[in-house]
Design an enzyme around this catalytic site. Sequence first.
Site: not given
Ligand code: ADE
Length: 230
Positions: A87, A114, A151, A166
């Site tokens: 993230p 974590e 794809r 797309d």
């Molecule tokens: N791992 C946990 N959350 C994620 C996200 N939003 N994007 C990529 N990998 C992740």
Amino acid sequence: MRIDVLTLFPQMIEPVLKHSILKRAQEDKHVDIRIHDFRDYSEDKHMRVDDTPYGGGAGMVLKAQPVVDTLRSIENSDHALKILMTPQGKPYTHERAQTLIKNDHLIILCGHYEGFDERIRAYFDIEISIGDFVLTGGEIAALALIDSVVRLLPDVLHNSESNKDDSFASGLLEYPQYTRPRIFEGNSVPDVLLSGHHENIEAWRREKALERTKERRPDLYEKYIKKQDK
Ligand code: ADE
């Protein structure tokens, strides 16, 4: 293209690859996808892949050793683009998918727990997030990335599944689509689509794509208009 995925949960990934276009793309040899369980590379006698964080705190941290040893076990990994799913990565877009297909080989690490030992980062080229939310691990994110990349590979989609319209490919969201019946619970298909007049249909679709993009994604709309003005 070759794609290697490093994960602790191969069972979360493998079934998805056995269906639909991803399955066909592998059968037709457009892509070779291999899943590696990096627990298999743990040097710990209990096969542990995580440990408590230095400095204390809650949660467990992914160790560097099993990940790096798995990477080294993959042939030609030096030449692959190595991607960390997290993230904390750069937000993923269709544009990024289009640049990823220029690589012959992708290696994708799915994080868990974590977090991971910061020293793992040095072994990867880019970090990607699929959105501003936190998943339990990188597997679902990796699948989203793989699906969106595969794809776009040449000849993976057949004509009837073309990706040229797309949402995002043109910079606009896709126009509304209809199929039979002509009237469903009192709602009719717009007359223009039944007219057989191709120019009018094109114009209507463009107008609807613009309208929809302006309403739902003013950020994309602004970008699109600026590009047209250039
Ligand atoms: N791992 C946990 N959350 C994620 C996200 N939003 N994007 C990529 N990998 C992740």
